[in-house]
Design a protein around this motif. Structure first.
Motif, PDB file in Angstrom:
ATOM      1  N   GLN A 163       0.823  -1.211   0.000  1.00 41.16           N
ATOM      2  CA  GLN A 163       0.000   0.000   0.000  1.00 41.16           C
ATOM      3  C   GLN A 163       0.857   1.262   0.000  1.00 41.16           C
ATOM      4  O   GLN A 163       0.432   2.312  -0.472  1.00 41.16           O
ATOM      5  CB  GLN A 163      -0.921   0.028   1.225  1.00 41.16           C
ATOM      6  N   ASN A 167       3.097   5.993  -2.485  1.00 38.05           N
ATOM      7  CA  ASN A 167       1.970   6.567  -1.745  1.00 38.05           C
ATOM      8  C   ASN A 167       2.455   7.704  -0.833  1.00 38.05           C
ATOM      9  O   ASN A 167       3.102   7.449   0.182  1.00 38.05           O
ATOM     10  CB  ASN A 167       1.290   5.472  -0.914  1.00 38.05           C
ATOM     11  N   ASN A 182      -4.584   7.462   1.431  1.00 43.38           N
ATOM     12  CA  ASN A 182      -4.704   7.456  -0.028  1.00 43.38           C
ATOM     13  C   ASN A 182      -6.109   7.001  -0.415  1.00 43.38           C
ATOM     14  O   ASN A 182      -6.599   5.980   0.073  1.00 43.38           O
ATOM     15  CB  ASN A 182      -3.662   6.511  -0.629  1.00 43.38           C
ATOM     16  N   LYS A 184      -7.031   6.157  -3.484  1.00 42.88           N
ATOM     17  CA  LYS A 184      -6.976   5.480  -4.775  1.00 42.88           C
ATOM     18  C   LYS A 184      -6.271   4.128  -4.659  1.00 42.88           C
ATOM     19  O   LYS A 184      -5.623   3.834  -3.658  1.00 42.88           O
ATOM     20  CB  LYS A 184      -6.233   6.354  -5.803  1.00 42.88           C
ATOM     21  N   GLY A 185      -6.409   3.310  -5.695  1.00 44.33           N
ATOM     22  CA  GLY A 185      -5.670   2.063  -5.818  1.00 44.33           C
ATOM     23  C   GLY A 185      -5.921   1.054  -4.721  1.00 44.33           C
ATOM     24  O   GLY A 185      -7.045   0.901  -4.222  1.00 44.33           O
ATOM     25  N   LEU A 186      -4.848   0.358  -4.331  1.00 39.32           N
ATOM     26  CA  LEU A 186      -4.939  -0.693  -3.314  1.00 39.32           C
ATOM     27  C   LEU A 186      -5.414  -0.132  -1.976  1.00 39.32           C
ATOM     28  O   LEU A 186      -6.189  -0.778  -1.258  1.00 39.32           O
ATOM     29  CB  LEU A 186      -3.575  -1.374  -3.158  1.00 39.32           C
TER      30      LEU A 186
END
Length: 294
Positions: A163, A167, A182, A184-186
């Motif tokens: 993660q 980041n 964060n 977004k994403g994972l």
């Protein structure tokens, strides 16, 4: 290509230990010093608790028509909220022609009506800093909770390596607890998974809306507050707050944090941003990314 690499480095360098060691002495004005970790409090935990309670209750009442499934399971508190709603409706009748229906405000309007200010994300005044957070309406007195840092809360032994790659939104608490802000994403997927894991029937134990553009809790933008500079001094600082076990269950839907590992014994960790001075409408919020415990 070089510009892209420079932007990635600017986002990452605050977590690169050798760079920190070389630049701490040079950036003394952007450091915040506290004598010991126990004194890292601008305001008391009671004041933080009361502020969150105040704004969350206001958000709950504003969205009262959608809370029926929760109130049906909590008859002992339903009367309390009905009384608060009645008071709020009487107050708003002066500006309303329709006395039969409740006027629903946006979360930003609720924040302004409750605490006297509103905040939003916009392009930062710092060059190449990307998004920042601004006071868009009202006035924020010194010692006020002005924002919250959302995200998944990881204890020291919990996995966050994947993660953390690329980041810039990993916040480290004084005791080593990490918060991944964060959206977004994972990181986004992990937060949603943990949030839905902990949901108890109609009771949401955390707020997922900070992952979207439509915020349910308008304070949950603290991850976009930029670090201060020599030209822009810090006007807010981070303060850690462990949510007590007696926090009203119906209001947990507005908490923008969730623990990575399900553990009924631990209290969720929140990080709030508290003003270091009075802040006027139009000002951008700036924090200290570094706290030195001497």
């Amino acid at each position: 290509m070089l510009g892209g690499l420079r932007r990635r480095w600017d986002a990452y360098k605050y977590r690169f230990v050798p760079w920190l060691a070389l630049n701490l002495r040079r950036k003394r004005r952007t450091l915040r010093y506290v004598p010991e970790s126990s004194q890292d409090k601008i305001i008391s935990d009671e004041d933080v608790f009361e502020t969150l309670l105040k704004i969350f209750k206001a958000l709950f009442i504003n969205d009262f028509s959608r809370q029926a499934h929760i109130l049906a399971l909590l008859p002992e508190i339903k009367c309390k909220y009905l009384e608060l709603l009645t008071v709020e409706q009487k107050r708003s009748k002066v500006n309303s022609c329709n006395h039969q229906s409740q006027h629903v405000f946006s979360p930003e309007e609720v924040l302004f009506n409750t605490l006297g200010f509103s905040i939003t994300r916009d392009r930062s005044t710092l060059v190449s800093a990307g998004t920042g957070v601004f006071v868009t309406r009202g006035f924020v007195p010194k010692g006020t909770v002005v924002s919250m840092y959302p995200g998944t809360v990881y204890r020291k032994h919990e996995p966050i390596f994947f993660q953390s790659l690329g980041n810039p939104f990993i916040f480290r608490c004084i005791d080593g607890v990490l918060i991944d802000g964060n959206d977004k994403g994972l990181s986004r997927s992990v937060y949603r998974s943990c949030s839905r894991r902990d949901q108890l029937g109609p009771f949401q134990m955390s707020d997922e809306s900070w992952l979207t553009a439509a915020l349910q809790n308008p304070l949950a933008v603290g991850q976009y507050v930029n670090n201060c500079s020599h030209e822009k001094a810090a006007n807010v600082c981070y303060q850690e707050f462990d949510v007590p076990g007696y926090f009203p269950v119906e209001l947990k839907q507005y908490l923008p944090n969730i623990v990575y590992s399900h553990d009924i014994e631990s209290h969720p960790r929140c990080v709030v941003l508290v003003t270091l001075r009075d802040i006027k409408q139009g000002e951008e919020l700036f924090s200290n990314y570094y706290t030195v415990v001497s």
